[in-house]
Scaffold this motif. Structure first.
Motif, PDB file in Angstrom:
ATOM      1  N   THR A  84       0.831  -1.205   0.000  1.00 62.93           N
ATOM      2  CA  THR A  84       0.000   0.000   0.000  1.00 62.93           C
ATOM      3  C   THR A  84       0.862   1.251   0.000  1.00 62.93           C
ATOM      4  N   ARG A  85       1.886   1.282   0.847  1.00 61.97           N
ATOM      5  CA  ARG A  85       2.776   2.447   0.887  1.00 61.97           C
ATOM      6  C   ARG A  85       3.468   2.632  -0.459  1.00 61.97           C
ATOM      7  N   HIS A  86       3.909   1.540  -1.052  1.00 62.76           N
ATOM      8  CA  HIS A  86       4.591   1.604  -2.346  1.00 62.76           C
ATOM      9  C   HIS A  86       3.650   2.156  -3.424  1.00 62.76           C
ATOM     10  N   ARG A 119       1.036   4.038  -2.992  1.00 59.87           N
ATOM     11  CA  ARG A 119       0.781   5.465  -2.729  1.00 59.87           C
ATOM     12  C   ARG A 119       1.930   6.325  -3.237  1.00 59.87           C
ATOM     13  N   ALA A 120       3.137   5.861  -3.024  1.00 55.52           N
ATOM     14  CA  ALA A 120       4.312   6.653  -3.384  1.00 55.52           C
ATOM     15  C   ALA A 120       4.623   6.630  -4.879  1.00 55.52           C
ATOM     16  N   HIS A 121       4.369   5.514  -5.549  1.00 57.56           N
ATOM     17  CA  HIS A 121       4.833   5.367  -6.932  1.00 57.56           C
ATOM     18  C   HIS A 121       3.736   5.143  -7.966  1.00 57.56           C
ATOM     19  N   ASP A 137       0.368   6.675  -7.715  1.00 59.04           N
ATOM     20  CA  ASP A 137      -0.733   7.605  -7.438  1.00 59.04           C
ATOM     21  C   ASP A 137      -1.814   7.008  -6.544  1.00 59.04           C
ATOM     22  N   GLY A 138      -1.397   6.171  -5.600  1.00 62.49           N
ATOM     23  CA  GLY A 138      -2.346   5.610  -4.642  1.00 62.49           C
ATOM     24  C   GLY A 138      -3.258   4.539  -5.208  1.00 62.49           C
TER      25      GLY A 138
END
Length: 151
Positions: free
Chosen positions: A107-109, A111-113, A115-116
């Motif tokens: 999920t973090r990845h 979001r960061a790469h 656009d969520g």
């Protein structure tokens, strides 16, 4: 115990409640909270993943890319089949903690790469509160195309 749905305190700021959680279930709660919220649009979320996005994901070298990529390899061989963490441990060379870590980092990845973007596979919960994961036929076919390009 019923807990009222948190009301919005300010725009985009939810009110928080304290919920006692048994110590041995804290990791499960973290994992649940790390996943995208289930909405009525969950099916549409999978449609946002196209060949180019999956190629970009597969080309990444981060832990989430590599480990989730291998999990997608397994799930893509059997579209719509549910795979528990135990199943994925058996089918990959990762242990439970590695798989759980990759999933919590996904999920973090994204979001960061990405656009969520939501996960590219579905999650279902059993009565025993165990998650099972599956890819639909469309995502499985796209993922297999991605892997064919990499060979």
């Amino acid at each position: 115990m019923l807990v009222e749905k948190p009301r919005e305190v300010a725009v985009g700021t939810p009110e928080f409640v304290q919920v006692p959680v048994p110590v041995d279930r804290v990791e499960d709660v973290y994992r649940l909270l790390a996943q995208p919220a289930v909405t009525e649009d969950s099916e549409d979320a999978l449609e946002e993943w196209d060949l180019e996005m999956l190629k970009r994901f597969a080309d990444g070298t981060g832990v989430a890319n590599v480990k989730v990529g291998k999990m997608l390899d397994v799930m893509s061989q059997s579209p719509n089949e549910l795979f528990t963490i135990a199943d994925l441990v058996e089918e990959t060379d990762y242990d439970r903690l590695e798989i759980r870590g990759a999933l919590s980092g996904l999920t973090r990845h994204l979001r960061a790469h990405f656009d969520g973007a939501d996960w590219m596979f579905d999650t279902e919960w059993s009565n025993e509160n165990e998650a099972a994961y599956s890819v639909n036929k469309h995502i499985a076919e796209l993922w297999q195309q991605v892997r064919a390009f990499k060979k």
